[in-house]
Design a protein around this motif. Structure first.
Motif, PDB file in Angstrom:
ATOM      1  N   ALA A  65       0.833  -1.209   0.000  1.00 23.37           N
ATOM      2  CA  ALA A  65       0.000   0.000   0.000  1.00 23.37           C
ATOM      3  C   ALA A  65       0.869   1.261   0.000  1.00 23.37           C
ATOM      4  O   ALA A  65       0.577   2.229  -0.699  1.00 23.37           O
ATOM      5  N   ALA A  66       1.946   1.220   0.774  1.00 21.48           N
ATOM      6  CA  ALA A  66       2.819   2.399   0.852  1.00 21.48           C
ATOM      7  C   ALA A  66       3.481   2.651  -0.505  1.00 21.48           C
ATOM      8  O   ALA A  66       3.589   3.789  -0.960  1.00 21.48           O
ATOM      9  N   TYR A  67       3.880   1.563  -1.149  1.00 21.31           N
ATOM     10  CA  TYR A  67       4.520   1.703  -2.451  1.00 21.31           C
ATOM     11  C   TYR A  67       3.540   2.274  -3.477  1.00 21.31           C
ATOM     12  O   TYR A  67       3.824   3.246  -4.178  1.00 21.31           O
ATOM     13  N   ASP A  68       2.371   1.640  -3.490  1.00 20.40           N
ATOM     14  CA  ASP A  68       1.335   2.046  -4.429  1.00 20.40           C
ATOM     15  C   ASP A  68       0.911   3.496  -4.179  1.00 20.40           C
ATOM     16  O   ASP A  68       0.808   4.310  -5.096  1.00 20.40           O
ATOM     17  N   GLY A  69       0.714   3.813  -2.904  1.00 14.79           N
ATOM     18  CA  GLY A  69       0.323   5.179  -2.534  1.00 14.79           C
ATOM     19  C   GLY A  69       1.417   6.165  -2.894  1.00 14.79           C
ATOM     20  O   GLY A  69       1.145   7.255  -3.402  1.00 14.79           O
ATOM     21  N   GLY A  70       2.652   5.766  -2.641  1.00 12.02           N
ATOM     22  CA  GLY A  70       3.783   6.631  -2.978  1.00 12.02           C
ATOM     23  C   GLY A  70       3.798   6.926  -4.470  1.00 12.02           C
ATOM     24  O   GLY A  70       3.981   8.064  -4.897  1.00 12.02           O
ATOM     25  N   ALA A  71       3.572   5.877  -5.257  1.00 14.92           N
ATOM     26  CA  ALA A  71       3.554   6.046  -6.711  1.00 14.92           C
ATOM     27  C   ALA A  71       2.427   6.989  -7.112  1.00 14.92           C
ATOM     28  O   ALA A  71       2.611   7.931  -7.883  1.00 14.92           O
ATOM     29  N   HIS A  72       1.264   6.740  -6.553  1.00 16.87           N
ATOM     30  CA  HIS A  72       0.091   7.529  -6.916  1.00 16.87           C
ATOM     31  C   HIS A  72       0.257   9.005  -6.557  1.00 16.87           C
ATOM     32  O   HIS A  72      -0.135   9.896  -7.295  1.00 16.87           O
ATOM     33  N   ARG A  73       0.876   9.225  -5.399  1.00 17.44           N
ATOM     34  CA  ARG A  73       0.990  10.605  -4.920  1.00 17.44           C
ATOM     35  C   ARG A  73       2.155  11.369  -5.500  1.00 17.44           C
ATOM     36  O   ARG A  73       2.108  12.583  -5.607  1.00 17.44           O
ATOM     37  N   THR A  74       3.252  10.655  -5.794  1.00 18.58           N
ATOM     38  CA  THR A  74       4.470  11.424  -6.071  1.00 18.58           C
ATOM     39  C   THR A  74       5.006  11.304  -7.492  1.00 18.58           C
ATOM     40  O   THR A  74       5.849  12.105  -7.885  1.00 18.58           O
ATOM     41  N   MET A  75       4.555  10.312  -8.241  1.00 19.28           N
ATOM     42  CA  MET A  75       5.164  10.146  -9.569  1.00 19.28           C
ATOM     43  C   MET A  75       4.623  11.142 -10.578  1.00 19.28           C
ATOM     44  O   MET A  75       3.440  11.454 -10.582  1.00 19.28           O
ATOM     45  N   LEU A  76       5.519  11.598 -11.439  1.00 15.37           N
ATOM     46  CA  LEU A  76       5.062  12.400 -12.562  1.00 15.37           C
ATOM     47  C   LEU A  76       4.159  11.533 -13.422  1.00 15.37           C
ATOM     48  O   LEU A  76       4.378  10.335 -13.553  1.00 15.37           O
ATOM     49  N   ARG A  77       3.140  12.153 -14.020  1.00 11.54           N
ATOM     50  CA  ARG A  77       2.270  11.380 -14.904  1.00 11.54           C
ATOM     51  C   ARG A  77       2.916  11.283 -16.266  1.00 11.54           C
ATOM     52  O   ARG A  77       2.599  12.043 -17.185  1.00 11.54           O
ATOM     53  N   ASN A  78       3.882  10.372 -16.374  1.00 12.00           N
ATOM     54  CA  ASN A  78       4.525  10.149 -17.667  1.00 12.00           C
ATOM     55  C   ASN A  78       4.719   8.653 -17.888  1.00 12.00           C
ATOM     56  O   ASN A  78       4.167   7.850 -17.136  1.00 12.00           O
ATOM     57  N   ASP A  79       5.503   8.281 -18.861  1.00 12.40           N
ATOM     58  CA  ASP A  79       5.668   6.856 -19.213  1.00 12.40           C
ATOM     59  C   ASP A  79       5.927   5.986 -17.997  1.00 12.40           C
ATOM     60  O   ASP A  79       5.399   4.889 -17.896  1.00 12.40           O
ATOM     61  N   ALA A  80       6.803   6.476 -17.110  1.00  8.94           N
ATOM     62  CA  ALA A  80       7.182   5.661 -15.962  1.00  8.94           C
ATOM     63  C   ALA A  80       5.929   5.271 -15.175  1.00  8.94           C
ATOM     64  O   ALA A  80       5.740   4.123 -14.779  1.00  8.94           O
ATOM     65  N   TYR A  81       5.071   6.240 -14.974  1.00 10.14           N
ATOM     66  CA  TYR A  81       3.848   5.991 -14.224  1.00 10.14           C
ATOM     67  C   TYR A  81       2.929   5.047 -14.985  1.00 10.14           C
ATOM     68  O   TYR A  81       2.392   4.088 -14.438  1.00 10.14           O
ATOM     69  N   TRP A  82       2.763   5.293 -16.278  1.00 10.36           N
ATOM     70  CA  TRP A  82       1.820   4.487 -17.046  1.00 10.36           C
ATOM     71  C   TRP A  82       2.265   3.032 -17.169  1.00 10.36           C
ATOM     72  O   TRP A  82       1.450   2.126 -17.037  1.00 10.36           O
ATOM     73  N   PHE A  83       3.567   2.827 -17.378  1.00 17.15           N
ATOM     74  CA  PHE A  83       4.039   1.446 -17.445  1.00 17.15           C
ATOM     75  C   PHE A  83       3.835   0.738 -16.100  1.00 17.15           C
ATOM     76  O   PHE A  83       3.448  -0.429 -16.053  1.00 17.15           O
ATOM     77  N   SER A  84       4.108   1.459 -15.004  1.00 16.97           N
ATOM     78  CA  SER A  84       3.903   0.861 -13.684  1.00 16.97           C
ATOM     79  C   SER A  84       2.453   0.463 -13.504  1.00 16.97           C
ATOM     80  O   SER A  84       2.140  -0.610 -13.003  1.00 16.97           O
ATOM     81  N   ARG A  85       1.557   1.370 -13.898  1.00 20.09           N
ATOM     82  CA  ARG A  85       0.133   1.095 -13.691  1.00 20.09           C
ATOM     83  C   ARG A  85      -0.338  -0.065 -14.552  1.00 20.09           C
ATOM     84  O   ARG A  85      -1.134  -0.886 -14.108  1.00 20.09           O
ATOM     85  N   VAL A  86       0.136  -0.138 -15.770  1.00 20.02           N
ATOM     86  CA  VAL A  86      -0.265  -1.259 -16.627  1.00 20.02           C
ATOM     87  C   VAL A  86       0.165  -2.569 -15.958  1.00 20.02           C
ATOM     88  O   VAL A  86      -0.614  -3.524 -15.872  1.00 20.02           O
TER      89      VAL A  86
END
Lengths: 471, 313
Positions: free
Chosen positions: B143-164
């Motif tokens: 949850a902390a990892y996922d929340g960290g990603a959701h809250r702090t990552m730029l909305r770019n490729d890195a984020y989209w690949f992680s979410r996929v």
């Protein structure tokens, strides 16, 4: 902290006073917090051949090493002078070879040196700059003199510790910062990026693409590689992420190939290109040297710089500076015996118990003898090695190395230190970030500061408001 | 972005999600195992935990007896099981370390911190209390990892690949969970809707934190086809196949947009999503839940391969 006369050096006065005002438990708790922070951030280095821990923390000391601005200014000038000379020297060695013809440096020292790259002979590199990033190891002796201990012109490491040490210090000891005016170092990544961009080949566009090339996450300095790429905002690539087509370097991206102009490589020459160097290297990029020779990519540092930071060549640096710049060296060399010279060898063999003897190609504190701390058997063994291949060794006196206060379990104690400032050198000039990495021999009386030998680090402060003269 | 980085991020997200899922499966099994024998008499919960995690073949190949201690050890801590929680966290960290520059500090610290704490858990006892603490810890880390990603990552490729990666893995997990429940958990002699059945479906719902949600959505007592409906076709249920695919499609579309081109991955994801949109639970049961899920798992797997191909992993 104290000078020869036992009086506290001026730059340290505030620290000394502050130390008397804090409880020993305070220092102990800050030490523990610092360790936790480093562990959590993952500031580690890998130790080769160590089974139990492949990732280790470098011991961090929470007391700063302090240097007055005026002293630093002198040091800075000397560093820039030295790196300027190193660059002219390398361009000459791979070019006309004037210094060899003039007999100032013996040519066999250059041509027989394993770090000399015949592949680079007769080649020009972009902007004629070989060393973009240098780490010059400096020691100070009790008589207040600064000496250069070693030039690191290949891929000097440690700058991430310099930056992280400062961050951790600011978090843990804000009060102590409040008492001083400390020159900031946080613009180092900006300067490094500017240097890399300015070093791009002339054919590159207005917005050159730089990358940092790492051997991968099992390399001892991987933390630093990823840290720097992050701070610089450039891609951290491994060899397999790059490929060369028609003498142009590309990286593989999700959007297809993207051209690369500047490679800040943290990979040794040997591994750069399996077609040019070690064919068994899987870390490099096939065809990279072709692209380099075609002038389509800048490597920082250039290929073949190792020949200039060799310990045998080091002994000639004062002559090298005079030869190219016509100036007197501002920084002294540590007096050194070149064992390749007969008389020197005889002297060294007679005085092994007092000297530090080093292999000319050794690094990281390996392959050296510290005479005063060696057993008779070790000395005898080393004497045999020396007599067998004297060219391979130099010897230096064990200088009265200066010490710094270090926070240890029993309180505050003096430990030997050295300093590695980082010099950036590009077509637009040179810069040195104020400070550098101070390395500490964490063991009492030890002179060995290398992290691979258990040495630690501390923050280095260049402070503004202290006059040079003693109070 | 470097293809290798995209690959690492994709798998990093999958490993973290998988660790969370395994913790949930183990918790559900422990809950079922505490039921009085009078309710059913046949112990299937540990076998089903192995099946839904996909680790059953490896477990049996190792010649181990199916019981609480062995299954917990194998799924949670075993270095020999490539997808044990321990290995998921370690692999996540290897991936994270390789792409540190693409992660935010919060994400890295969540993973690195977990990796360090893991060592303490590995050396701790396997008492019920310790295991409970461990499983809670894993869910918190994820949850902390996922929340960290959701809250702090730029909305770019890195984020989209992680979410996929995350939604693909989550869809796979939900599908497996349902499949196993339907075919293994329920003894043939037990009537659908019987008391054992009731507790088993409850445990499944609890495993995916959907027990309360069920009642909010259906305002009805537990019915197997409604549980299946919730986990397959309800877009408001964040673990349902359709919700996962909505996110997969969205994130792949953003990638497509930023790269200026769509590809087989986008088309395939949209097809799967479309099928889910047009399905009804009556149809699913009529044609066979097991077949439906098997074909979904295959489609989902194929999407993973298409993403790799399209983005040159």
């Amino acid at each position: 902290m104290d000078g020869v006369d036992g009086v506290t050096r001026v730059p340290y006065e505030k620290l000394a006073k502050w130390l008397t005002s804090v409880e020993p438990e305070f220092l102990a708790s800050r030490r523990a917090q610092a360790e936790l922070l480093f562990r959590r951030i993952g500031i580690t280095f890998a130790v080769y051949g160590s089974q139990e821990a492949t990732e280790r923390l470098i011991p961090f000391d929470i007391l700063p090493r302090i240097i007055a601005r005026a002293e630093w200014a002198q040091l800075e000038k000397g560093l820039i002078q030295r790196v300027k000379a190193l660059n002219l020297f390398l361009a000459d060695l791979y070019g006309p070879g004037e210094i060899l013809k003039a007999g100032v440096v013996p040519s066999e020292l250059v041509y027989r040196n394993p770090a000399f790259r015949p592949e680079m002979a007769g080649r020009r590199v972009p902007h004629d700059i070989f060393v973009h990033i240098a780490g010059i190891d400096i020691i100070r002796t009790d008589d207040d003199g600064f000496y250069v201990l070693e030039d690191n012109a290949r891929t000097p490491s440690g700058v991430s510790y310099m930056l992280e040490n400062r961050e951790v210090m600011m978090r843990l000891l804000p009060d102590l910062f409040g008492l001083h005016r400390v020159a900031p170092i946080e613009n180092y990544p900006d300067q490094l990026l500017a240097t890399l961009r300015s070093a791009a080949p002339r054919g590159a566009g207005a917005d050159p693409v730089s990358v940092l090339l790492t051997p991968g996450q099992y390399n001892s300095a991987f933390y630093e590689h990823s840290f720097l790429a992050d701070k610089l905002g450039i891609e951290l690539v491994e060899g397999r992420d790059l490929f060369v087509k028609d003498d142009i370097v590309y990286m593989r991206t999700t959007e297809g190939p993207r051209r690369v102009d500047v490679i800040y490589r943290r990979l040794d020459d040997d591994f750069l290109d399996p077609l040019a160097f070690r064919p068994d290297s899987a870390l490099g990029v096939a065809g990279l040297m072709g692209a380099y020779h075609a002038g389509n990519v800048t490597l920082a540092n250039a290929v073949g710089t190792g020949v200039a930071d060799d310990k045998a060549i080091y002994t000639y640096m004062p002559e090298v500076i005079r030869f190219y710049l016509g100036e007197e060296p501002l920084l002294k060399n540590v007096p050194t015996w070149r064992c390749r010279e007969k008389e020197a060898l005889a002297y060294v063999l007679d005085h092994l118990g007092e000297l530090v003897v080093k292999e000319v190609n050794g690094s990281g504190g390996y392959g050296m003898l510290v005479g005063p701390h060696a057993t008779k058997a070790q000395i005898a063994e080393f004497a045999a090695k020396l007599a067998d291949n004297p060219t391979n060794f130099i010897a230096q006196p064990t200088l009265a190395l200066s010490t710094c206060p270090v926070s240890v379990a029993s309180g505050v104690a003096p430990r030997h230190v050295d300093l590695r400032p980082f010099v950036l050198y590009g077509p637009n000039g040179a810069s040195v970030v104020p400070g550098g990495l101070t390395r500490v021999a964490m063991t009492e009386n030890s002179l060995v500061v290398n992290s691979s030998q258990g040495g630690g680090t501390k923050d280095t402060w260049i402070i503004d408001d202290a006059p040079l003269a003693r109070a | 972005m470097l293809s290798r980085t995209a690959d690492n991020l994709f798998w990093l997200a999958r490993y973290m999600e998988r660790a969370d899922f395994l913790a949930r499966i183990l918790q559900a099994s422990r809950r079922l195992a505490t039921l009085p024998r009078a309710y059913g008499g046949v112990e299937t919960e540990w076998e089903s935990a192995l099946l839904s995690s996909g680790a059953a073949p490896a477990f049996h190949a190792a010649g181990l007896t199916v019981d609480e201690a062995n299954v917990t050890q194998f799924l949670a801590f075993s270095p020999d099981n490539p997808s044990s929680i321990r290995n998921c966290i370690e692999l996540a960290r290897v991936n994270a370390r390789a792409v540190r520059t693409a992660l935010t500090v919060e994400m890295w610290e969540a993973i690195n911190g977990a990796f360090l704490e893991l060592k303490a858990f590995e050396q701790a006892s396997r008492s019920a209390e310790e295991v409970t603490r461990f499983l809670d810890f894993v869910k918190q880390v994820s949850a902390a990892y996922d929340g960290g990603a959701h809250r702090t990552m730029l909305r770019n490729d890195a984020y989209w690949f992680s979410r996929v990666g995350l939604y693909l893995e989550r869809a796979d997990n939900t599908a497996r969970l349902l499949d196993v429940k339907y075919h293994v958990l329920l003894p043939e002699t037990e009537a659908v809707g019987g008391s054992l059945d009731y507790f088993q479906w409850t445990a499944i719902l609890r495993a995916v934190s959907a027990h309360t949600a069920y009642h909010w959505v259906y305002r009805d007592s537990l019915k197997p086809w409604l549980v299946a409906d919730l986990l397959i076709l309800r877009p408001e249920m964040p673990r349902s196949l359709i919700a996962c695919y909505e996110s997969v499609v969205q994130n792949l579309d953003r990638l497509g947009k930023s790269h200026g081109k769509q590809g087989p991955a986008q088309r395939h994801a949209r097809t799967v999503f479309g099928q889910l949109e047009h399905a009804t639970i009556e149809n699913v049961f009529h044609n066979g839940l097991h077949d439906f899920i098997q074909s979904f798992i295959a489609d989902n797997h194929r999407l993973g391969a298409l993403v790799s191909e399209q983005y040159l992993f």
